[in-house]
Design an enzyme around this catalytic site. Sequence first.
Site, PDB file in Angstrom:
ATOM      1  N   HIS A   1      -4.174   3.072  -3.556  1.00 20.55           N
ATOM      2  CA  HIS A   1      -4.309   2.534  -2.200  1.00 20.55           C
ATOM      3  C   HIS A   1      -3.526   1.241  -1.979  1.00 20.55           C
ATOM      4  CE1 HIS A   1      -6.189   1.459   1.641  1.00 20.55           C
ATOM      5  NE2 HIS A   1      -6.309   0.245   1.133  1.00 20.55           N
TER       6      HIS A   1
ATOM      7  N   GLU B   1     -18.034  -5.381  24.327  1.00 21.81           N
ATOM      8  CA  GLU B   1     -17.136  -6.532  24.405  1.00 21.81           C
ATOM      9  C   GLU B   1     -15.939  -6.419  23.466  1.00 21.81           C
ATOM     10  OE1 GLU B   1     -21.060  -8.089  25.935  1.00 21.81           O
ATOM     11  OE2 GLU B   1     -20.425  -6.836  24.244  1.00 21.81           O
TER      12      GLU B   1
ATOM     13  N   SER C   1     -22.696 -10.613  37.489  1.00 21.82           N
ATOM     14  CA  SER C   1     -22.942 -11.946  36.937  1.00 21.82           C
ATOM     15  C   SER C   1     -21.657 -12.723  36.682  1.00 21.82           C
ATOM     16  CB  SER C   1     -23.734 -11.833  35.632  1.00 21.82           C
ATOM     17  OG  SER C   1     -25.015 -11.294  35.860  1.00 21.82           O
TER      18      SER C   1
ATOM     19  N   ASP D   1     -32.407 -18.253  29.782  1.00 23.22           N
ATOM     20  CA  ASP D   1     -32.118 -17.200  28.802  1.00 23.22           C
ATOM     21  C   ASP D   1     -32.170 -17.716  27.371  1.00 23.22           C
ATOM     22  OD1 ASP D   1     -31.941 -15.015  30.419  1.00 23.22           O
ATOM     23  OD2 ASP D   1     -29.770 -15.101  30.661  1.00 23.22           O
TER      24      ASP D   1
ATOM     25  N   HIS E   1     -28.207 -17.108  24.261  1.00 23.84           N
ATOM     26  CA  HIS E   1     -27.199 -16.911  25.296  1.00 23.84           C
ATOM     27  C   HIS E   1     -26.477 -18.206  25.679  1.00 23.84           C
ATOM     28  CE1 HIS E   1     -29.071 -13.049  25.538  1.00 23.84           C
ATOM     29  NE2 HIS E   1     -28.339 -12.664  26.563  1.00 23.84           N
TER      30      HIS E   1
ATOM     31  N   HIS F   1       0.844  -1.194   0.000  1.00 17.35           N
ATOM     32  CA  HIS F   1       0.000   0.000   0.000  1.00 17.35           C
ATOM     33  C   HIS F   1       0.881   1.246   0.000  1.00 17.35           C
ATOM     34  CE1 HIS F   1      -2.338  -3.291   1.698  1.00 17.35           C
ATOM     35  NE2 HIS F   1      -3.438  -2.649   1.345  1.00 17.35           N
TER      36      HIS F   1
END
Length: 684
Positions: free
Chosen positions: A288, A437, A410, A495, A499, A53
Amino acid sequence: MAIDEQELRPDLVVHAKDATPYKHEEQTDLERLCINTIRALAMDAVQQANSGHPGTPMGLAPVGYTLFTEFLKHDPDDPVWPDRDRFVLSAGHACLLQYALLYLTGYDLSLDDIKAFRQWGSRCAGHPERGRCPGVEVSTGPLGQGVANGIGLAIAERMLAARFNRPGHEVVNHRTYVICGDGDLMEGVSAEAASLAGNLHLGKLIMFYDDNHISIEGSTELAFGEQVGERFEAYGWHVLRVSDANDLPELRRAIRTAQSFEDHPSLIVVRSVIGFGAPHKQGTASAHGSPLGPEEVAAAKANLGWPYAEPFTVPGEALEHCRASAERGRDAHAAWNDRFAAFEAEHRHGGAEFRRTVVAGELPADWEQSLPEFPADTPLSTRVASGRTLNAVAASVPELVGGSADLAPSTETYLAGFADIATEDFSGRNFHFGVREHGMGSVMNGVAAHGGLRIYGGTFFVFSDYMRPAVRMAALQELPVVYVWTHDSIGLGEDGPTHQPVEHLASLRAMPGLCVIRPADANETAQAWAVALRRRHGPTALVLSRQNLPVMADVPRDAVPLGAWVVEAGDDVVLAATGSEVQLARAAHDLLHEAGVSAQVVSMPSWELFEQQDDDYRTQVFPSGVPVLAVEAASPFGWARYADDTVTLEHFGASAPADRLFREFGFTAENVAARAKALLGSKE
């Protein structure tokens, strides 16, 4: 929170086939020579490799030159001295910008390495790699990762400053600089991390946004029409604008202004032209990600006033000037050595702790004595056992810090009795990453790469999917981060399948360098934490149950480090299990015993650790010729390495109480015993 509201100047935009580059009058002849040396090296290296690049290094050469020679606090003779500034090229495809700057300023990187760009054995890989090339703080290339890594590096600086600086003794005081592009800021991970940085008022972080309006497919207007500066202002960043990447005085003013703000991070929006100087390709997508071609390289060099026909020419005057600029960093390093000596003389314990954690990265002596042992009288989930272990060792390992993606209650990842890391206060040990996350994983990588802290982060195991790119980068870089992944199976119950992780264990076990540990009880969990904290090269995943599990008595102290161990000895069949299913295998063992079948029960918390053992030990666990039945509430993928048959899951879960789910899906002692008998029958 804009600092400079001037609009970008449309008259400065360079279009394809426009042979007149941006204005050059703001550069001296020597500065222009140095900047064009960077551009020429980028063109030549990509052309020789026939891959790479060239465009972004050509457009950003003035930014890199100005930063490295005038502002970055670095010492090429000692690239890892603790109080250096950190530089992250998040737009890792532009790596020749960094390689050229490292070579020109005197790092242990040769011109031959640059000539061998993207070839076997060269330090100049196709994207910057930590550990391969001196001066590279983190591996970048997957877009957005470097942005979040840089934020982690800046967080670590603030945390260590809060821990070690004393009145009259400032031993931690450095900045983090990041260069990113449009692609980085399109990726969601950069948004997650930038939002966190703004919320923390993370001063000493300065990021340059290469606003060149070009992506691989063409103009960024195809998919990216937002006002980036305004977005970052909304995050709580200071935003400055430089209308011309070649205007060095404007660049200097922007950097100095950004340095003057320590109450918020700063974004400098720099308008540049990709492939700057290439008369037929500048400002277009064709500059690019591919070589310019011999004719365009020659035309670009002529357009830039570059008089050297031989590729990889580095003018002596440019090399001398760039290497002389490094004296500023050497002087800063020497001054820091003096400051640290004074600090160490007055604060002996603080000096010793700094050397142990920041310099050597060693754990305290005898820290393992704080590991708990759990009695076999009360069932306990492994997530709760993990939390109790964390809190038991926290006082003995003060560099241990971490948190969760808004799930501390939890995941049991909160360190009781210690403060939170909060806005403008980095003295605590508990992170609040928010529901981010991916950002959490990538920020953790930056904290770990900085050195001086041991970082962990928790979420539900199913959401390891959101973190996976960061986990892979941690494994690739051998960063010692710890993942606390709870609610590890259909055992989480109501759940439901969204999950309930099914394929995750198999997927993560396939990742090189990641140590996956799924402990069977509380005592295996304590040992798993010991393994994780001992590891200095590579991440560790702790995969933990939501539901309570019986605590086994007399778990050998080396059970988890060995990867697998014999819980109940037997001769006819092996029942191999992990996590909560070890208790199921033990119950099936008892049923088989009543039927006259001698079953060996194996707890196998970590395939990776087991594979490190010698053949004799592995044969003790899995005797030759004895059939093996694997029991795990997850995908069977990979178990063929050890097992002849499996009691596993080849479908998603369901919403119901955990006990009902285990019964419905065949995870009962009766079914395991029947499958073991069937396996024995098939072997007769």
